[in-house]
Design a protein around this motif. Structure first.
Motif, mmCIF file in Angstrom:
data_model
loop_
_atom_site.group_PDB
_atom_site.id
_atom_site.type_symbol
_atom_site.label_atom_id
_atom_site.label_comp_id
_atom_site.label_asym_id
_atom_site.label_seq_id
_atom_site.Cartn_x
_atom_site.Cartn_y
_atom_site.Cartn_z
ATOM 1 N N ARG A 1 5.547 -2.978 2.371
ATOM 2 C CA ARG A 1 4.550 -1.925 2.544
ATOM 3 C C ARG A 1 3.703 -1.754 1.288
ATOM 4 O O ARG A 1 2.474 -1.575 1.364
ATOM 5 N N VAL B 1 0.906 4.376 -4.731
ATOM 6 C CA VAL B 1 1.077 3.544 -3.534
ATOM 7 C C VAL B 1 2.552 3.181 -3.347
ATOM 8 O O VAL B 1 3.057 3.152 -2.220
ATOM 9 N N SER C 1 4.828 4.040 -0.131
ATOM 10 C CA SER C 1 5.575 2.993 0.553
ATOM 11 C C SER C 1 7.030 3.369 0.700
ATOM 12 O O SER C 1 7.690 2.995 1.691
ATOM 13 N N HIS D 1 1.252 -4.567 1.049
ATOM 14 C CA HIS D 1 0.238 -4.496 2.091
ATOM 15 C C HIS D 1 -0.777 -3.380 1.817
ATOM 16 O O HIS D 1 -1.993 -3.604 1.886
ATOM 17 N N TYR D 2 -0.270 -2.193 1.513
ATOM 18 C CA TYR D 2 -1.181 -1.090 1.206
ATOM 19 C C TYR D 2 -2.063 -1.420 0.000
ATOM 20 O O TYR D 2 -3.282 -1.190 0.025
ATOM 21 N N LEU E 1 -4.587 1.510 9.245
ATOM 22 C CA LEU E 1 -3.268 1.935 8.772
ATOM 23 C C LEU E 1 -3.056 3.432 8.947
ATOM 24 O O LEU E 1 -1.934 3.921 8.831
ATOM 25 N N LEU F 1 -7.036 7.227 3.307
ATOM 26 C CA LEU F 1 -6.907 5.816 2.942
ATOM 27 C C LEU F 1 -8.223 5.242 2.419
ATOM 28 O O LEU F 1 -8.247 4.541 1.398
ATOM 29 N N LEU G 1 -8.331 -1.350 6.570
ATOM 30 C CA LEU G 1 -7.603 -0.307 5.848
ATOM 31 C C LEU G 1 -7.454 0.946 6.711
ATOM 32 O O LEU G 1 -6.371 1.545 6.783
#
Length: 291
Positions: free
Chosen positions: A9, A279, A283, A12-13, A130, A155, A127
């Motif tokens: 996560r 972040v 996550s 990815h973020y 998400l 986001l 983005l």
């Protein structure tokens, strides 16, 4: 499995946030001459981010299949992947998300990635999607729609803020080039104006998200979710403080003061590092129950 999913996560973020923010800086903030001088370095950065994003999205699907199924055996089960993609709300969103990730990788590695405004638009949808998974989809009806919209704005504003900081770091490395100083100053001014809006949007939607998902201020430190959320709020507050110092103390002195340039570079890197920590916290507590 949980630790691997948290790492997945995070990757990815971070990759999605950086891809969108760098694209926005190059496509909308940087004057043309400056953007061209940064094309090679930032083009490689977004290409790497897109590849990491696609690989981590696939890994996320596999790990989510294991969590929803019977553990590691279902991580490697195509039948479980298919069931997750077709029978769950996460899967419906993830089908689109995977297609967008593959499109971004193809677009960037094909050499078309210098069309920064198109990269920004694709990155925004990638983005923003998400915002339709996780805690954002806990609520139904009008509250659910507000929650999803708030998470999407959160986001995108965060992606603009953090991704632009990556590009800004590259800009400041070229400040010694007299031909680029004027362009860099213009880019800083544009970033400052939109940065105020982005920071305000991050803070405002953060409060909305807390109110909708948790229902009250996170004051129970015995709850892992609330404790990590408090850490996130504290780190964002420090980032806002650094952004204020950068904008109103260091940037006005930039042309005539080498010490201000060095301090601005340092504070920008620190601000970016704190953003990565934020972040990481998201996550981590994204897998925890809010209450």
């Amino acid at each position: 499995m949980d630790a691997i999913l948290v790492l997945c996560r995070l990757l990815h973020y971070a990759s999605a946030l950086f891809l969108f923010g760098i694209g926005a800086f190059q496509g909308w903030l940087a004057p043309q001459h400056l953007a061209r001088s940064l094309d090679a370095a930032l083009g490689r950065a977004v290409s790497v981010a897109a590849v990491i994003g696609l690989l981590s999205a696939v890994a996320w699907l596999f790990l989510a299949s294991g969590e929803m199924g019977d553990g590691w055996s279902d991580v490697w089960s195509p039948a479980t992947w298919y069931a997750v993609l077709t029978d769950t709300e996460f899967g419906h969103v993830w089908q689109i998300h995977l297609l967008l990730g593959a499109a971004l990788v193809s677009f960037l590695v094909s050499g078309w990635g210098r069309h920064w405004r198109l990269v920004t638009v694709l990155g925004a949808v990638y983005l923003g999607s998400l915002g339709f998974i996780g805690h954002a989809v806990m609520l139904e009806g009008a509250a659910g729609r507000i929650s999803r919209a708030s998470h999407v704005v959160h986001l995108l504003a965060g992606g603009f803020w953090l991704g632009a900081l990556v590009a800004l770091t590259a800009c400041l490395g070229k400040f010694g080039d007299n031909d680029l100083q004027s362009d860099i100053s213009h880019a800083l001014q544009r970033f400052s104006g939109l940065g105020h809006l982005a920071v305000a949007a991050v803070v405002a939607t953060g409060f909305v998200n807390v109110a909708l998902v948790l229902g009250h201020w996170p004051n129970d430190t015995s709850s892992p979710y609330q404790l990590l959320l408090l850490w996130k709020i504290g780190l964002v507050a420090v980032m806002v403080g650094l952004a204020v110092v950068n904008r109103y103390v260091l940037v006005p002195k930039l042309r005539d003061n080498d010490a201000s340039l060095q301090a601005l570079r340092l504070f920008t890197v620190v601000e970016l590092a704190l953003g990565v920590c934020v972040v990481a916290l998201v996550s981590l507590f994204g897998n925890l129950p809010p209450k």
